[in-house]
Write a protein that holds these residues in place. Structure first.
Motif, PDB file in Angstrom:
ATOM      1  N   ASP A 106      14.849  65.517  13.743  1.00  0.00           N
ATOM      2  CA  ASP A 106      15.000  64.465  14.082  1.00  0.00           C
ATOM      3  C   ASP A 106      16.651  64.616  15.794  1.00  0.00           C
ATOM      4  O   ASP A 106      16.949  63.074  16.121  1.00  0.00           O
ATOM      5  CB  ASP A 106      16.139  63.487  13.184  1.00  0.00           C
ATOM      6  CG  ASP A 106      17.586  64.539  12.464  1.00  0.00           C
ATOM      7  OD1 ASP A 106      17.503  65.366  13.343  1.00  0.00           O
ATOM      8  OD2 ASP A 106      17.994  63.520  11.319  1.00  0.00           O
ATOM      9  N   ARG A 107      17.072  65.256  15.820  1.00  0.00           N
ATOM     10  CA  ARG A 107      17.854  65.168  17.097  1.00  0.00           C
ATOM     11  C   ARG A 107      16.754  65.137  18.580  1.00  0.00           C
ATOM     12  O   ARG A 107      17.677  64.535  19.062  1.00  0.00           O
ATOM     13  CB  ARG A 107      18.043  67.083  17.355  1.00  0.00           C
ATOM     14  CG  ARG A 107      19.090  67.529  16.617  1.00  0.00           C
ATOM     15  CD  ARG A 107      19.505  68.705  16.592  1.00  0.00           C
ATOM     16  NE  ARG A 107      18.828  69.403  17.619  1.00  0.00           N
ATOM     17  CZ  ARG A 107      18.956  70.716  17.782  1.00  0.00           C
ATOM     18  NH1 ARG A 107      20.049  70.826  18.612  1.00  0.00           N
ATOM     19  NH2 ARG A 107      17.924  71.998  18.772  1.00  0.00           N
ATOM     20  N   THR A 108      15.419  65.386  19.148  1.00  0.00           N
ATOM     21  CA  THR A 108      14.675  64.559  19.654  1.00  0.00           C
ATOM     22  C   THR A 108      14.786  62.992  19.543  1.00  0.00           C
ATOM     23  O   THR A 108      14.842  62.696  20.652  1.00  0.00           O
ATOM     24  CB  THR A 108      13.654  64.892  19.244  1.00  0.00           C
ATOM     25  OG1 THR A 108      12.762  64.907  17.989  1.00  0.00           O
ATOM     26  CG2 THR A 108      13.270  66.334  19.995  1.00  0.00           C
ATOM     27  N   LEU A 109      14.395  62.645  18.316  1.00  0.00           N
ATOM     28  CA  LEU A 109      14.658  61.515  17.849  1.00  0.00           C
ATOM     29  C   LEU A 109      16.608  60.788  18.475  1.00  0.00           C
ATOM     30  O   LEU A 109      16.283  59.549  19.446  1.00  0.00           O
ATOM     31  CB  LEU A 109      14.230  61.057  16.727  1.00  0.00           C
ATOM     32  CG  LEU A 109      14.271  59.009  16.793  1.00  0.00           C
ATOM     33  CD1 LEU A 109      13.217  58.733  17.105  1.00  0.00           C
ATOM     34  CD2 LEU A 109      14.287  59.165  15.186  1.00  0.00           C
ATOM     35  N   LEU A 110      17.167  61.051  18.275  1.00  0.00           N
ATOM     36  CA  LEU A 110      18.584  60.870  18.484  1.00  0.00           C
ATOM     37  C   LEU A 110      18.709  60.994  20.238  1.00  0.00           C
ATOM     38  O   LEU A 110      19.369  60.098  20.693  1.00  0.00           O
ATOM     39  CB  LEU A 110      19.746  61.864  17.633  1.00  0.00           C
ATOM     40  CG  LEU A 110      18.914  61.727  16.683  1.00  0.00           C
ATOM     41  CD1 LEU A 110      20.350  61.875  16.018  1.00  0.00           C
ATOM     42  CD2 LEU A 110      19.432  59.855  16.405  1.00  0.00           C
ATOM     43  N   SER A 111      17.982  61.757  20.684  1.00  0.00           N
ATOM     44  CA  SER A 111      18.904  61.997  21.604  1.00  0.00           C
ATOM     45  C   SER A 111      17.813  61.399  22.803  1.00  0.00           C
ATOM     46  O   SER A 111      18.276  60.809  23.679  1.00  0.00           O
ATOM     47  CB  SER A 111      17.816  63.548  22.474  1.00  0.00           C
ATOM     48  OG  SER A 111      16.855  64.015  22.264  1.00  0.00           O
ATOM     49  N   THR A 112      16.329  60.580  22.297  1.00  0.00           N
ATOM     50  CA  THR A 112      15.811  59.916  22.909  1.00  0.00           C
ATOM     51  C   THR A 112      16.056  58.664  22.891  1.00  0.00           C
ATOM     52  O   THR A 112      16.544  57.869  24.208  1.00  0.00           O
ATOM     53  CB  THR A 112      14.275  59.498  22.501  1.00  0.00           C
ATOM     54  OG1 THR A 112      14.017  61.149  22.588  1.00  0.00           O
ATOM     55  CG2 THR A 112      13.677  58.660  23.032  1.00  0.00           C
ATOM     56  N   TYR A 113      17.084  58.355  21.969  1.00  0.00           N
ATOM     57  CA  TYR A 113      17.964  56.979  21.537  1.00  0.00           C
ATOM     58  C   TYR A 113      18.956  56.951  21.747  1.00  0.00           C
ATOM     59  O   TYR A 113      19.424  55.820  23.060  1.00  0.00           O
ATOM     60  CB  TYR A 113      18.313  56.758  20.021  1.00  0.00           C
ATOM     61  CG  TYR A 113      18.918  55.546  19.380  1.00  0.00           C
ATOM     62  CD1 TYR A 113      18.575  54.896  19.999  1.00  0.00           C
ATOM     63  CD2 TYR A 113      21.025  55.724  19.937  1.00  0.00           C
ATOM     64  CE1 TYR A 113      19.203  53.539  19.754  1.00  0.00           C
ATOM     65  CE2 TYR A 113      21.356  54.555  19.393  1.00  0.00           C
ATOM     66  CZ  TYR A 113      20.538  53.288  19.516  1.00  0.00           C
ATOM     67  OH  TYR A 113      21.647  52.438  18.872  1.00  0.00           O
ATOM     68  N   VAL A 114      19.449  57.701  22.531  1.00  0.00           N
ATOM     69  CA  VAL A 114      20.819  58.065  23.539  1.00  0.00           C
ATOM     70  C   VAL A 114      20.268  57.564  24.756  1.00  0.00           C
ATOM     71  O   VAL A 114      21.474  57.472  25.707  1.00  0.00           O
ATOM     72  CB  VAL A 114      21.346  59.607  22.949  1.00  0.00           C
ATOM     73  CG1 VAL A 114      22.773  59.068  24.571  1.00  0.00           C
ATOM     74  CG2 VAL A 114      22.765  59.639  21.894  1.00  0.00           C
ATOM     75  N   GLU A 115      19.179  58.174  25.718  1.00  0.00           N
ATOM     76  CA  GLU A 115      18.581  58.262  26.640  1.00  0.00           C
ATOM     77  C   GLU A 115      19.138  56.828  27.109  1.00  0.00           C
ATOM     78  O   GLU A 115      19.207  56.369  27.985  1.00  0.00           O
ATOM     79  CB  GLU A 115      17.576  59.499  27.286  1.00  0.00           C
ATOM     80  CG  GLU A 115      18.360  60.785  27.006  1.00  0.00           C
ATOM     81  CD  GLU A 115      16.651  61.626  27.218  1.00  0.00           C
ATOM     82  OE1 GLU A 115      15.799  60.770  27.409  1.00  0.00           O
ATOM     83  OE2 GLU A 115      17.189  63.060  27.170  1.00  0.00           O
ATOM     84  N   LYS A 116      18.038  55.863  25.891  1.00  0.00           N
ATOM     85  CA  LYS A 116      17.414  54.502  26.602  1.00  0.00           C
ATOM     86  C   LYS A 116      18.465  54.157  26.614  1.00  0.00           C
ATOM     87  O   LYS A 116      18.768  52.957  27.012  1.00  0.00           O
ATOM     88  CB  LYS A 116      17.097  54.293  24.749  1.00  0.00           C
ATOM     89  CG  LYS A 116      15.602  55.021  25.343  1.00  0.00           C
ATOM     90  CD  LYS A 116      14.110  54.132  24.458  1.00  0.00           C
ATOM     91  CE  LYS A 116      12.689  54.990  24.650  1.00  0.00           C
ATOM     92  NZ  LYS A 116      12.182  54.180  23.295  1.00  0.00           N
ATOM     93  N   THR A 117      20.306  54.386  25.450  1.00  0.00           N
ATOM     94  CA  THR A 117      21.210  53.210  25.348  1.00  0.00           C
ATOM     95  C   THR A 117      22.167  53.208  26.773  1.00  0.00           C
ATOM     96  O   THR A 117      23.324  52.922  26.635  1.00  0.00           O
ATOM     97  CB  THR A 117      21.874  53.083  24.330  1.00  0.00           C
ATOM     98  OG1 THR A 117      22.333  54.656  23.859  1.00  0.00           O
ATOM     99  CG2 THR A 117      20.949  52.464  23.343  1.00  0.00           C
TER     100      THR A 117
END
Length: 118
Positions: A106-117
């Motif tokens: 889930d770190r990949t999911l969170l890193s994608t979310y952080v990059e988008k926000t």
């Protein structure tokens, strides 16, 4: 959290089993590259499904399979559910291994979310 889902089938009972495991211990955040097969996984949950219902859902498509796999006690998030559905589909479409394992970090999911926000 690093998760692993093991997919297996018991021909005697006509059931598909999904076992959910996770790495509970802390892992250094700076460690981007690691071998998931060397991690210490703990069993979190086990669920089973009727083989015929899974086969029917696979024929209807990925979304139908995800709906069949999800329940009140097993409800992986969307990204993880897609990965599990792909693993289950591969298992039924000729994967020769008796047990299939799919991994989700889930770190990949969170890193994608952080990059988008950001």
């Amino acid at each position: 959290m690093l998760q692993r889902y093991d997919i297996s089938m018991d021909n005697d009972t006509n059931r598909v089993f999904i076992r959910e495991f996770a790495v509970i211990e802390r892992k250094p955040r700076k460690s981007e590259h690691y071998d998931v097969t060397l991690q210490n996984f703990s069993l979190l949950h086990e669920t089973s499904f009727d083989v015929d219902r899974i086969r029917a859902a696979i024929k209807e498509g990925s979304e139908a399979l995800i709906l069949e796999l999800r329940s009140h006690d097993f409800y992986p998030n969307g990204s993880c559910a897609k990965i599990i559905a792909e693993g289950v589909t591969g298992f039924f479409n000729g994967d020769t291994a008796p047990v299939t394992a799919v991994y989700f970090d889930d770190r990949t999911l969170l890193s994608t979310y952080v990059e988008k926000t950001s």
